[in-house]
Design a protein around this motif. Structure first.
Motif, PDB file in Angstrom:
ATOM      1  N   ASP A  12     -75.845  21.401 -20.775  1.00 38.83           N
ATOM      2  CA  ASP A  12     -76.670  22.596 -20.572  1.00 38.83           C
ATOM      3  C   ASP A  12     -75.833  23.571 -19.759  1.00 38.83           C
ATOM      4  O   ASP A  12     -75.529  23.307 -18.587  1.00 38.83           O
ATOM      5  CB  ASP A  12     -77.947  22.236 -19.811  1.00 38.83           C
ATOM      6  CG  ASP A  12     -78.926  21.493 -20.702  1.00 38.83           C
ATOM      7  OD1 ASP A  12     -79.077  21.897 -21.869  1.00 38.83           O
ATOM      8  OD2 ASP A  12     -79.508  20.496 -20.234  1.00 38.83           O
ATOM      9  N   ILE A  13     -75.451  24.689 -20.365  1.00 33.44           N
ATOM     10  CA  ILE A  13     -74.542  25.624 -19.691  1.00 33.44           C
ATOM     11  C   ILE A  13     -75.345  26.838 -19.206  1.00 33.44           C
ATOM     12  O   ILE A  13     -75.969  27.537 -20.016  1.00 33.44           O
ATOM     13  CB  ILE A  13     -73.408  26.081 -20.628  1.00 33.44           C
ATOM     14  CG1 ILE A  13     -72.708  24.860 -21.255  1.00 33.44           C
ATOM     15  CG2 ILE A  13     -72.404  26.947 -19.879  1.00 33.44           C
ATOM     16  CD1 ILE A  13     -71.581  25.216 -22.199  1.00 33.44           C
ATOM     17  N   GLY A  19     -69.094  24.630 -19.263  1.00 33.03           N
ATOM     18  CA  GLY A  19     -69.447  23.243 -19.542  1.00 33.03           C
ATOM     19  C   GLY A  19     -68.477  22.290 -18.865  1.00 33.03           C
ATOM     20  O   GLY A  19     -67.495  22.717 -18.237  1.00 33.03           O
ATOM     21  N   PHE A  20     -68.742  20.997 -19.025  1.00 29.04           N
ATOM     22  CA  PHE A  20     -67.921  19.950 -18.397  1.00 29.04           C
ATOM     23  C   PHE A  20     -66.434  20.112 -18.733  1.00 29.04           C
ATOM     24  O   PHE A  20     -65.575  19.900 -17.885  1.00 29.04           O
ATOM     25  CB  PHE A  20     -68.437  18.595 -18.883  1.00 29.04           C
ATOM     26  CG  PHE A  20     -67.741  17.417 -18.298  1.00 29.04           C
ATOM     27  CD1 PHE A  20     -68.202  16.818 -17.126  1.00 29.04           C
ATOM     28  CD2 PHE A  20     -66.625  16.873 -18.915  1.00 29.04           C
ATOM     29  CE1 PHE A  20     -67.557  15.721 -16.586  1.00 29.04           C
ATOM     30  CE2 PHE A  20     -65.979  15.769 -18.391  1.00 29.04           C
ATOM     31  CZ  PHE A  20     -66.442  15.193 -17.222  1.00 29.04           C
ATOM     32  N   ARG A  24     -65.870  26.081 -22.501  1.00 29.78           N
ATOM     33  CA  ARG A  24     -66.979  26.766 -23.160  1.00 29.78           C
ATOM     34  C   ARG A  24     -67.925  27.341 -22.111  1.00 29.78           C
ATOM     35  O   ARG A  24     -68.148  26.746 -21.058  1.00 29.78           O
ATOM     36  CB  ARG A  24     -67.734  25.804 -24.102  1.00 29.78           C
ATOM     37  CG  ARG A  24     -66.824  25.165 -25.136  1.00 29.78           C
ATOM     38  CD  ARG A  24     -67.573  24.307 -26.134  1.00 29.78           C
ATOM     39  NE  ARG A  24     -68.313  25.074 -27.115  1.00 29.78           N
ATOM     40  CZ  ARG A  24     -67.782  25.612 -28.199  1.00 29.78           C
ATOM     41  NH1 ARG A  24     -66.499  25.459 -28.447  1.00 29.78           N
ATOM     42  NH2 ARG A  24     -68.534  26.308 -29.029  1.00 29.78           N
ATOM     43  N   SER A  25     -68.473  28.520 -22.446  1.00 33.96           N
ATOM     44  CA  SER A  25     -69.379  29.192 -21.526  1.00 33.96           C
ATOM     45  C   SER A  25     -70.623  29.647 -22.285  1.00 33.96           C
ATOM     46  O   SER A  25     -70.785  29.339 -23.476  1.00 33.96           O
ATOM     47  CB  SER A  25     -68.658  30.390 -20.888  1.00 33.96           C
ATOM     48  OG  SER A  25     -69.494  31.030 -19.940  1.00 33.96           O
ATOM     49  N   CYS A  26     -71.492  30.369 -21.590  1.00 35.62           N
ATOM     50  CA  CYS A  26     -72.740  30.846 -22.193  1.00 35.62           C
ATOM     51  C   CYS A  26     -72.893  32.343 -21.874  1.00 35.62           C
ATOM     52  O   CYS A  26     -72.756  32.747 -20.713  1.00 35.62           O
ATOM     53  CB  CYS A  26     -73.912  30.049 -21.620  1.00 35.62           C
ATOM     54  SG  CYS A  26     -75.513  30.602 -22.228  1.00 35.62           S
ATOM     55  N   VAL A  31     -73.668  29.805 -26.645  1.00 34.74           N
ATOM     56  CA  VAL A  31     -72.462  29.115 -26.170  1.00 34.74           C
ATOM     57  C   VAL A  31     -71.264  29.616 -26.966  1.00 34.74           C
ATOM     58  O   VAL A  31     -71.328  29.752 -28.190  1.00 34.74           O
ATOM     59  CB  VAL A  31     -72.613  27.591 -26.332  1.00 34.74           C
ATOM     60  CG1 VAL A  31     -71.317  26.885 -25.944  1.00 34.74           C
ATOM     61  CG2 VAL A  31     -73.765  27.083 -25.488  1.00 34.74           C
ATOM     62  N   TYR A  32     -70.164  29.872 -26.289  1.00 32.19           N
ATOM     63  CA  TYR A  32     -68.952  30.322 -26.972  1.00 32.19           C
ATOM     64  C   TYR A  32     -67.730  29.730 -26.258  1.00 32.19           C
ATOM     65  O   TYR A  32     -67.806  29.357 -25.076  1.00 32.19           O
ATOM     66  CB  TYR A  32     -68.877  31.855 -27.011  1.00 32.19           C
ATOM     67  CG  TYR A  32     -68.556  32.476 -25.678  1.00 32.19           C
ATOM     68  CD1 TYR A  32     -69.509  32.574 -24.672  1.00 32.19           C
ATOM     69  CD2 TYR A  32     -67.264  32.928 -25.403  1.00 32.19           C
ATOM     70  CE1 TYR A  32     -69.201  33.120 -23.438  1.00 32.19           C
ATOM     71  CE2 TYR A  32     -66.941  33.480 -24.171  1.00 32.19           C
ATOM     72  CZ  TYR A  32     -67.922  33.576 -23.187  1.00 32.19           C
ATOM     73  OH  TYR A  32     -67.594  34.101 -21.970  1.00 32.19           O
TER      74      TYR A  32
END
Ligand code: SF4
Length: 278
Positions: A12-13, A19-20, A24-26, A31-32
Protein backbone atom coordinates in the motif's frame (compact mmCIF):
# COMPACT_ATOMS: atom_id res chain seq x y z
CA UNK A 1 -2.87 5.56 -1.06
CA UNK A 2 -2.89 2.86 -3.73
CA UNK A 3 -1.94 -0.81 -3.84
CA UNK A 4 0.88 -2.01 -6.08
CA UNK A 5 0.11 -5.39 -7.65
CA UNK A 6 3.48 -6.00 -9.30
CA UNK A 7 4.97 -8.44 -6.80
CA UNK A 8 4.01 -10.67 -3.89
CA UNK A 9 4.31 -7.79 -1.42
CA UNK A 10 1.25 -5.87 -2.65
CA UNK A 11 2.48 -2.68 -1.00
CA UNK A 12 0.00 0.00 0.00
CA UNK A 13 1.83 3.10 -1.22
CA UNK A 14 0.81 6.47 0.20
CA UNK A 15 0.54 9.46 -2.13
CA UNK A 16 4.11 10.62 -2.83
CA UNK A 17 5.61 7.70 -0.89
CA UNK A 18 7.57 4.70 -2.15
CA UNK A 19 6.98 0.97 -2.00
CA UNK A 20 9.26 -1.55 -0.29
CA UNK A 21 11.46 -1.82 -3.41
CA UNK A 22 11.97 1.97 -3.54
CA UNK A 23 11.32 1.90 -7.28
CA UNK A 24 7.57 2.63 -7.34
CA UNK A 25 5.52 5.53 -6.04
CA UNK A 26 1.93 6.78 -6.04
CA UNK A 27 0.64 9.91 -7.76
CA UNK A 28 -3.03 10.97 -8.03
CA UNK A 29 -4.01 7.54 -6.75
CA UNK A 30 -2.04 5.58 -9.35
CA UNK A 31 1.12 3.54 -8.82
CA UNK A 32 3.95 4.27 -11.24
CA UNK A 33 7.67 3.34 -11.53
CA UNK A 34 9.95 6.18 -10.43
CA UNK A 35 12.96 4.20 -11.64
CA UNK A 36 11.73 4.18 -15.27
CA UNK A 37 14.72 4.92 -17.52
CA UNK A 38 17.09 5.25 -14.56
CA UNK A 39 20.19 3.24 -15.42
CA UNK A 40 22.91 2.48 -12.86
CA UNK A 41 24.82 -0.19 -14.80
CA UNK A 42 25.42 -0.85 -18.49
CA UNK A 43 27.89 -3.39 -19.88
CA UNK A 44 28.40 -5.67 -22.86
CA UNK A 45 28.70 -9.03 -21.10
CA UNK A 46 29.29 -12.59 -22.32
CA UNK A 47 25.91 -14.36 -22.30
CA UNK A 48 27.45 -17.03 -20.04
CA UNK A 49 27.77 -14.38 -17.30
CA UNK A 50 23.97 -14.01 -16.92
CA UNK A 51 24.34 -17.05 -16.51
CA UNK A 52 22.91 -18.69 -19.63
CA UNK A 53 24.79 -21.70 -20.96
CA UNK A 54 22.27 -23.04 -23.48
CA UNK A 55 21.20 -19.88 -25.31
CA UNK A 56 23.35 -18.28 -28.04
CA UNK A 57 26.57 -19.61 -26.51
CA UNK A 58 29.65 -17.50 -27.18
CA UNK A 59 27.68 -14.33 -27.84
CA UNK A 60 27.55 -11.04 -25.94
CA UNK A 61 24.57 -9.15 -24.63
CA UNK A 62 24.10 -5.54 -23.58
CA UNK A 63 23.24 -5.79 -19.88
CA UNK A 64 21.32 -3.03 -18.14
CA UNK A 65 20.42 -2.45 -14.51
CA UNK A 66 18.51 0.15 -12.54
CA UNK A 67 18.08 0.35 -8.76
CA UNK A 68 15.91 -1.14 -6.01
CA UNK A 69 14.81 -4.65 -5.07
CA UNK A 70 11.82 -6.32 -3.48
CA UNK A 71 13.88 -8.92 -1.56
CA UNK A 72 16.39 -8.44 1.25
CA UNK A 73 18.99 -11.17 0.72
CA UNK A 74 21.67 -10.44 3.36
CA UNK A 75 24.40 -11.76 1.03
CA UNK A 76 23.45 -9.53 -1.92
CA UNK A 77 26.36 -8.93 -4.27
CA UNK A 78 24.73 -5.86 -5.83
CA UNK A 79 23.65 -4.23 -2.57
CA UNK A 80 24.84 -0.80 -3.61
CA UNK A 81 22.11 -0.56 -6.24
CA UNK A 82 19.58 -2.95 -4.73
CA UNK A 83 18.99 -2.15 -1.09
CA UNK A 84 21.76 -0.31 0.71
CA UNK A 85 21.03 3.02 2.38
CA UNK A 86 22.00 5.01 -0.68
CA UNK A 87 19.34 3.47 -2.96
CA UNK A 88 17.03 6.52 -2.79
CA UNK A 89 19.95 8.62 -4.00
CA UNK A 90 20.12 6.61 -7.20
CA UNK A 91 16.97 8.29 -8.44
CA UNK A 92 19.01 11.50 -8.70
CA UNK A 93 22.41 9.97 -9.52
CA UNK A 94 21.47 7.40 -12.16
CA UNK A 95 21.81 8.17 -15.85
CA UNK A 96 18.60 8.44 -17.83
CA UNK A 97 18.31 6.13 -20.82
CA UNK A 98 14.90 5.85 -22.44
CA UNK A 99 13.90 2.64 -24.25
CA UNK A 100 14.56 4.02 -27.75
CA UNK A 101 18.01 5.20 -26.67
CA UNK A 102 18.90 1.85 -25.13
CA UNK A 103 17.63 0.00 -28.21
CA UNK A 104 19.80 2.19 -30.46
CA UNK A 105 22.87 1.47 -28.30
CA UNK A 106 22.09 -2.26 -28.49
CA UNK A 107 21.83 -2.10 -32.27
CA UNK A 108 25.06 -0.12 -32.61
CA UNK A 109 26.87 -2.84 -30.64
CA UNK A 110 25.85 -5.62 -33.04
CA UNK A 111 29.20 -5.49 -34.80
CA UNK A 112 30.83 -6.17 -31.42
CA UNK A 113 28.85 -9.38 -31.06
CA UNK A 114 25.80 -8.02 -29.22
CA UNK A 115 22.61 -10.05 -29.68
CA UNK A 116 20.18 -7.89 -27.67
CA UNK A 117 19.47 -6.64 -24.15
CA UNK A 118 19.60 -8.40 -20.77
CA UNK A 119 17.64 -6.79 -17.94
CA UNK A 120 19.69 -7.64 -14.87
CA UNK A 121 21.87 -6.48 -11.92
CA UNK A 122 18.95 -5.29 -9.74
CA UNK A 123 15.47 -6.88 -9.90
CA UNK A 124 14.16 -5.70 -13.28
CA UNK A 125 10.49 -6.54 -12.77
CA UNK A 126 9.88 -3.87 -10.13
CA UNK A 127 10.02 -1.57 -13.16
CA UNK A 128 8.52 -4.01 -15.65
CA UNK A 129 7.15 -1.14 -17.76
CA UNK A 130 10.71 -0.26 -18.82
CA UNK A 131 11.45 -3.89 -19.66
CA UNK A 132 8.26 -4.12 -21.72
CA UNK A 133 8.77 -0.90 -23.67
CA UNK A 134 12.42 -1.66 -24.41
CA UNK A 135 11.87 -5.33 -25.23
CA UNK A 136 9.30 -4.44 -27.91
CA UNK A 137 11.84 -2.17 -29.63
CA UNK A 138 14.57 -4.80 -29.38
CA UNK A 139 12.34 -7.35 -31.11
CA UNK A 140 11.51 -4.84 -33.83
CA UNK A 141 15.25 -4.62 -34.47
CA UNK A 142 15.49 -8.41 -34.78
CA UNK A 143 17.41 -8.86 -31.53
CA UNK A 144 16.68 -10.87 -28.36
CA UNK A 145 15.66 -10.05 -24.80
CA UNK A 146 16.94 -11.77 -21.67
CA UNK A 147 15.50 -11.37 -18.18
CA UNK A 148 17.48 -12.15 -15.03
CA UNK A 149 14.98 -12.18 -12.20
CA UNK A 150 14.30 -13.35 -8.67
CA UNK A 151 10.93 -14.62 -9.92
CA UNK A 152 8.77 -12.89 -7.35
CA UNK A 153 6.58 -10.83 -9.68
CA UNK A 154 2.93 -11.77 -9.95
CA UNK A 155 1.85 -13.85 -12.95
CA UNK A 156 -0.15 -11.08 -14.72
CA UNK A 157 3.12 -9.10 -14.93
CA UNK A 158 4.96 -12.09 -16.36
CA UNK A 159 2.16 -12.64 -18.88
CA UNK A 160 2.51 -9.09 -20.19
CA UNK A 161 6.22 -9.57 -20.77
CA UNK A 162 6.44 -13.13 -21.97
CA UNK A 163 5.73 -12.47 -25.69
CA UNK A 164 8.86 -10.32 -25.79
CA UNK A 165 11.28 -12.33 -23.62
CA UNK A 166 13.43 -14.96 -25.32
CA UNK A 167 15.30 -16.36 -22.33
CA UNK A 168 15.40 -16.02 -18.57
CA UNK A 169 17.67 -16.92 -15.74
CA UNK A 170 15.54 -17.17 -12.61
CA UNK A 171 16.83 -17.60 -9.07
CA UNK A 172 15.57 -20.59 -7.15
CA UNK A 173 17.35 -19.62 -3.97
CA UNK A 174 16.29 -22.50 -1.77
CA UNK A 175 13.52 -24.94 -0.97
CA UNK A 176 13.11 -25.60 2.74
CA UNK A 177 10.35 -23.81 4.58
CA UNK A 178 11.37 -20.51 6.06
CA UNK A 179 14.48 -19.72 3.98
CA UNK A 180 12.66 -17.46 1.54
CA UNK A 181 10.40 -15.95 4.17
CA UNK A 182 12.84 -15.50 7.08
CA UNK A 183 16.22 -14.96 5.45
CA UNK A 184 15.40 -13.42 2.06
CA UNK A 185 12.11 -11.73 3.01
CA UNK A 186 10.57 -13.31 -0.08
CA UNK A 187 7.86 -15.81 -0.96
CA UNK A 188 8.77 -19.26 -2.24
CA UNK A 189 5.36 -20.15 -3.69
CA UNK A 190 5.40 -17.04 -5.89
CA UNK A 191 8.81 -18.08 -7.25
CA UNK A 192 7.68 -21.65 -7.96
CA UNK A 193 4.59 -20.40 -9.81
CA UNK A 194 6.72 -17.94 -11.77
CA UNK A 195 9.19 -20.62 -12.87
CA UNK A 196 6.42 -23.03 -13.88
CA UNK A 197 4.70 -20.39 -15.99
CA UNK A 198 7.91 -19.10 -17.59
CA UNK A 199 9.11 -22.60 -18.47
CA UNK A 200 6.15 -23.11 -20.76
CA UNK A 201 6.88 -20.02 -22.82
CA UNK A 202 10.59 -19.35 -23.27
CA UNK A 203 14.05 -20.77 -22.65
CA UNK A 204 14.79 -20.76 -18.91
CA UNK A 205 17.78 -21.59 -16.78
CA UNK A 206 17.77 -21.54 -12.97
CA UNK A 207 20.37 -20.49 -10.42
CA UNK A 208 20.81 -21.60 -6.82
CA UNK A 209 23.43 -19.86 -4.71
CA UNK A 210 24.57 -22.34 -2.07
CA UNK A 211 24.88 -20.40 1.19
CA UNK A 212 26.95 -22.04 3.93
CA UNK A 213 24.70 -23.34 6.70
CA UNK A 214 21.46 -22.23 5.02
CA UNK A 215 20.64 -24.24 1.90
CA UNK A 216 23.69 -26.49 1.51
CA UNK A 217 22.26 -29.82 2.64
CA UNK A 218 21.88 -32.91 0.46
CA UNK A 219 18.15 -32.92 1.24
CA UNK A 220 17.74 -29.36 0.01
CA UNK A 221 19.38 -30.14 -3.33
CA UNK A 222 17.36 -33.34 -3.62
CA UNK A 223 14.16 -31.31 -3.23
CA UNK A 224 15.28 -28.56 -5.62
CA UNK A 225 16.39 -30.92 -8.37
CA UNK A 226 13.35 -33.19 -7.99
CA UNK A 227 10.97 -30.24 -8.25
CA UNK A 228 12.73 -28.97 -11.39
CA UNK A 229 12.81 -32.44 -12.94
CA UNK A 230 9.05 -32.74 -12.47
CA UNK A 231 8.65 -29.68 -14.70
CA UNK A 232 11.35 -30.62 -17.22
CA UNK A 233 14.67 -32.43 -16.60
CA UNK A 234 16.15 -30.44 -19.50
CA UNK A 235 15.99 -27.15 -17.56
CA UNK A 236 19.62 -26.20 -16.80
CA UNK A 237 20.53 -25.56 -13.15
CA UNK A 238 23.48 -23.40 -12.10
CA UNK A 239 24.79 -24.21 -8.64
CA UNK A 240 26.85 -21.30 -7.45
CA UNK A 241 29.29 -20.77 -4.59
CA UNK A 242 28.62 -18.21 -1.85
CA UNK A 243 31.25 -15.77 -0.61
CA UNK A 244 30.75 -13.77 2.60
CA UNK A 245 29.67 -10.23 1.80
CA UNK A 246 27.38 -7.36 2.76
CA UNK A 247 25.33 -8.38 5.83
CA UNK A 248 26.42 -12.03 5.84
CA UNK A 249 30.07 -12.20 6.84
CA UNK A 250 29.68 -14.58 9.79
CA UNK A 251 30.46 -17.77 7.84
CA UNK A 252 33.00 -19.06 5.34
CA UNK A 253 32.61 -19.32 1.58
CA UNK A 254 30.90 -22.50 0.43
CA UNK A 255 33.31 -25.40 0.38
CA UNK A 256 34.19 -26.20 -3.24
CA UNK A 257 33.86 -29.93 -2.61
CA UNK A 258 30.30 -29.39 -1.35
CA UNK A 259 29.38 -27.56 -4.56
CA UNK A 260 30.59 -30.50 -6.65
CA UNK A 261 28.83 -32.95 -4.34
CA UNK A 262 25.52 -31.06 -4.66
CA UNK A 263 26.01 -30.91 -8.44
CA UNK A 264 26.34 -34.70 -8.44
CA UNK A 265 23.05 -35.01 -6.53
CA UNK A 266 21.30 -32.65 -8.95
CA UNK A 267 22.76 -34.50 -11.94
CA UNK A 268 20.91 -37.65 -10.93
CA UNK A 269 17.67 -35.90 -11.95
CA UNK A 270 18.69 -33.06 -14.28
CA UNK A 271 20.46 -33.29 -17.62
CA UNK A 272 22.34 -29.98 -17.40
CA UNK A 273 23.95 -28.96 -14.10
CA UNK A 274 26.64 -26.28 -14.03
CA UNK A 275 28.81 -25.08 -11.17
CA UNK A 276 29.69 -21.42 -10.68
CA UNK A 277 32.33 -19.41 -8.77
CA UNK A 278 34.42 -22.56 -8.12
S1 SF4 B 1 6.99 -3.95 -6.90
FE1 SF4 B 1 7.75 -2.69 -5.21
S2 SF4 B 1 6.07 -1.34 -4.66
FE2 SF4 B 1 5.22 -2.99 -5.93
S3 SF4 B 1 4.49 -4.55 -4.46
FE3 SF4 B 1 6.58 -5.10 -5.03
S4 SF4 B 1 7.90 -4.14 -3.48
FE4 SF4 B 1 5.90 -3.16 -3.35
Amino acid sequence: MSKCEVCFRHCDIPEGGVGFCMARSCKDGSVYPISYGKVTSLALDPIEKKPLRHFHGGSKILSVGSYGCNLRCPFCQNSEISWAENVPEWNKRADTLMPDELADIAQNLRDKGNIGVAFTYNEPLICYEYVLDTAKLIHEKGMVNVLVSNGTAELPILEKLIPYIDAMNIDLKGFHDGFYENVLKGDKETVLDFIKEASGHCHIELTTLIVTGENDSDDEMLKISSWIADIDPNIPLHISRFFPCFHMTDRPATDVGRIYHLADIASERLRYVHTGNV
